[in-house]
Design a protein around this motif. Sequence first.
Motif, mmCIF file in Angstrom:
data_model
loop_
_atom_site.group_PDB
_atom_site.id
_atom_site.type_symbol
_atom_site.label_atom_id
_atom_site.label_comp_id
_atom_site.label_asym_id
_atom_site.label_seq_id
_atom_site.Cartn_x
_atom_site.Cartn_y
_atom_site.Cartn_z
ATOM 1 N N ILE A 1 9.606 -2.472 -9.043
ATOM 2 C CA ILE A 1 9.552 -3.446 -7.581
ATOM 3 C C ILE A 1 10.808 -2.832 -6.977
ATOM 4 N N GLY A 2 10.809 -2.858 -5.690
ATOM 5 C CA GLY A 2 12.082 -2.338 -4.852
ATOM 6 C C GLY A 2 11.590 -2.327 -3.385
ATOM 7 N N LEU A 3 12.191 -1.603 -2.573
ATOM 8 C CA LEU A 3 12.011 -1.636 -1.140
ATOM 9 C C LEU A 3 10.526 -1.076 -0.895
ATOM 10 N N GLY A 4 9.702 -0.347 -1.972
ATOM 11 C CA GLY A 4 8.187 -0.204 -1.712
ATOM 12 C C GLY A 4 7.465 -1.161 -1.556
ATOM 13 N N ASN A 5 7.821 -2.201 -2.315
ATOM 14 C CA ASN A 5 7.185 -3.544 -2.104
ATOM 15 C C ASN A 5 7.391 -4.211 -1.043
ATOM 16 N N VAL A 6 8.741 -4.357 -0.834
ATOM 17 C CA VAL A 6 9.204 -5.503 0.238
ATOM 18 C C VAL A 6 9.678 -4.975 1.714
ATOM 19 N N TRP A 7 9.794 -3.603 1.874
ATOM 20 C CA TRP A 7 10.069 -3.236 3.143
ATOM 21 C C TRP A 7 8.759 -2.186 3.513
ATOM 22 N N LYS A 8 8.372 -1.295 2.440
ATOM 23 C CA LYS A 8 7.461 -0.397 3.043
ATOM 24 C C LYS A 8 6.077 -0.678 2.966
ATOM 25 N N PHE A 9 5.770 -1.748 1.893
ATOM 26 C CA PHE A 9 4.344 -2.110 1.980
ATOM 27 C C PHE A 9 3.935 -3.094 3.129
ATOM 28 N N PRO A 10 4.535 -3.942 3.346
ATOM 29 C CA PRO A 10 4.163 -4.757 4.608
ATOM 30 C C PRO A 10 4.208 -4.020 5.829
ATOM 31 N N TYR A 11 5.332 -3.002 5.976
ATOM 32 C CA TYR A 11 4.717 -2.209 7.440
ATOM 33 C C TYR A 11 3.852 -1.404 7.457
ATOM 34 N N ILE A 12 3.359 -0.753 6.156
ATOM 35 C CA ILE A 12 2.402 0.175 6.215
ATOM 36 C C ILE A 12 0.973 -0.642 6.079
ATOM 37 N N THR A 13 1.035 -1.670 5.514
ATOM 38 C CA THR A 13 -0.201 -2.684 5.580
ATOM 39 C C THR A 13 -0.479 -3.155 7.181
ATOM 40 N N GLY A 14 0.620 -3.271 7.933
ATOM 41 C CA GLY A 14 0.475 -3.604 9.349
ATOM 42 C C GLY A 14 0.075 -2.527 10.048
ATOM 43 N N GLN A 15 0.527 -1.305 9.884
ATOM 44 C CA GLN A 15 0.137 -0.178 10.580
ATOM 45 C C GLN A 15 -1.373 0.400 10.275
ATOM 46 N N TYR A 16 -1.687 0.077 9.153
ATOM 47 C CA TYR A 16 -2.947 0.373 8.749
ATOM 48 C C TYR A 16 -4.004 -0.750 8.775
ATOM 49 N N GLY A 17 -3.989 -1.783 9.298
ATOM 50 C CA GLY A 17 -4.902 -2.665 9.690
ATOM 51 C C GLY A 17 -5.165 -4.109 8.701
ATOM 52 N N GLY A 18 -4.052 -4.009 7.775
ATOM 53 C CA GLY A 18 -4.248 -5.307 7.081
ATOM 54 C C GLY A 18 -5.034 -5.197 5.483
ATOM 55 N N ALA A 19 -5.743 -6.180 5.530
ATOM 56 C CA ALA A 19 -6.274 -6.350 4.138
ATOM 57 C C ALA A 19 -7.071 -5.247 3.612
ATOM 58 N N ALA A 20 -8.043 -4.505 4.621
ATOM 59 C CA ALA A 20 -8.787 -3.366 4.050
ATOM 60 C C ALA A 20 -7.922 -2.327 3.462
ATOM 61 N N PHE A 21 -6.732 -2.172 3.907
ATOM 62 C CA PHE A 21 -5.760 -1.369 3.296
ATOM 63 C C PHE A 21 -5.065 -1.773 1.936
ATOM 64 N N VAL A 22 -4.979 -3.168 2.146
ATOM 65 C CA VAL A 22 -4.516 -3.618 0.545
ATOM 66 C C VAL A 22 -5.496 -3.449 -0.500
ATOM 67 N N LEU A 23 -6.863 -3.597 -0.207
ATOM 68 C CA LEU A 23 -7.700 -3.520 -0.979
ATOM 69 C C LEU A 23 -7.740 -2.019 -1.809
ATOM 70 N N ILE A 24 -7.798 -0.938 -0.778
ATOM 71 C CA ILE A 24 -7.900 0.262 -1.267
ATOM 72 C C ILE A 24 -6.348 0.742 -2.221
ATOM 73 N N TYR A 25 -5.373 -0.055 -1.629
ATOM 74 C CA TYR A 25 -4.036 0.162 -2.453
ATOM 75 C C TYR A 25 -4.154 -0.392 -3.826
ATOM 76 N N ILE A 26 -4.845 -1.655 -4.116
ATOM 77 C CA ILE A 26 -5.033 -2.210 -5.252
ATOM 78 C C ILE A 26 -6.117 -1.226 -6.203
ATOM 79 N N LEU A 27 -6.992 -0.636 -5.454
ATOM 80 C CA LEU A 27 -7.963 0.240 -6.117
ATOM 81 C C LEU A 27 -7.121 1.368 -6.780
ATOM 82 N N PHE A 28 -6.330 2.221 -6.012
ATOM 83 C CA PHE A 28 -5.498 3.046 -6.615
ATOM 84 C C PHE A 28 -4.429 2.709 -7.665
#
Length: 458
Positions: free
Chosen positions: A23-50
């Motif tokens: 748990i670090g900046l990957g979760n709270v700095w990088k994850f939200p902005y990458i999710t925002g950049q790549y369209g939201g929920a669909a990106f989140v599902l692929i991330y959880i699958l990985f």
Amino acid sequence: MDQQREKFSSRLGFILISAGCAIGLGNVWKFPYITGQYGGAAFVLIYILFLLILGIPIMVTELSVGRASQKSVAMSMDVLEPKGTKWHLFKYFAMAGNYVLMMFYTTVAGWMLYYFIKMSAGGFVGLDKDGIAEIFGSLLQNPTLMVGFMIAVVLIGFGICSQGLQQGVEKITKVMMLLLLLLMVILACRSLFLKGGEEGLRFYLTPDFSALKEFGIVDVLFAALGQAFFTLSIGMGAIAIFGSYIDRSRSLTGEAIFITILDTMVALMAGLIIFPACFAYGINPDAGPSLIFITLPNVFNAMPGGRLWGSLFFLFMCFAAMSTVIAVFQNIISFGTDLTKASRKKVVSINLVAIILLSLPCVLGFNILSGIQPLGEGSSILDFEDFIVSNNILPLGSVVYVLFCSMKIGWGWDNFMAEANSGKGLKFPKSIRFYIQWILPLIVLFVFIMGYKSLFFS
């Protein structure tokens, strides 16, 4: 085997500190902005699958190597490899990963500390969007200020580590992690009840797979894979070190799942804090890395009691950043003690100076060295260092761990299974050996190669 190796005082300590590393900046700095950049929920599902198909199995292999060897990655493969093999050469690659990560992580952690102090002191009160953007811009243009906060982060991190595993790392990180989880719940509850935040929740929780075509499916897969590895810190021995500090009373699959759930929960909660707030106040969620530093202070300024909520948010960010800094510093210290048998104090003194010097290019990359744009126009030294770690060292290092644990010419499947499954708890399934040895590395390598292709030939 090192009989004097210090151990965690409790299982909770191990889980919280391993999760703290993840748990670090990957979760709270990088994850939200990458999710925002790549369209939201669909990106989140692929991330959880990985995380499920790659993250958990790789974490079990890394923890197993750490626990079986009772060493950091600097010596773990030397201890476990069959005679005459060269697996131990991986140590240089993995140790480099820890140092490169800290070369930019200390700078961003310094930004969090600066913002916490600035927000608490009322430094954003009354500013409009341009005024807030100017604060971040002037911070980046001020190398002295950035170097000062980077040094503060390094001193705090090594100061805690110098107290030892139980009295320093475990004691402090436990408190930080529990406060971090409490702050997240408070901030998420606040954000969920903001008027107009429903649209943000829809963006974040309702998948729109047409968005993936817009961004290019390979780019999305590459970003999700890199994020999964970055957020769990797997592939460079940062997790293995904590395996070396625990006993064999618990099997490692359950522990890896616990750590991954905690890590994922924090990432998802960060999104619940940020996206409803962005939509409630008409702020674009795909602002990139500046989301935390420009976008959110605007949100807090517009919010009743914003100074308090903003201060709590950046305090939470400081805890998230420092939990990883402390964990990786502990790993770096263990390299020195495992390789040289020097005292902890001596290793801390040498690395304190080394990390400060190594962190300077990242700080100066935003001002004095801003002409250096390694990944093309508009990129920075931080982007390059992040790319080396997230998209190279972590995925390729993960493949090495998996092959080492599954191949006869490595540590071997039987040895790995015996270590992973010793103790009470969930067992690692024998039936997935073919998947672990062949399919998992191929998935990682395929996405890794396609990511390079899209980076340089798109």
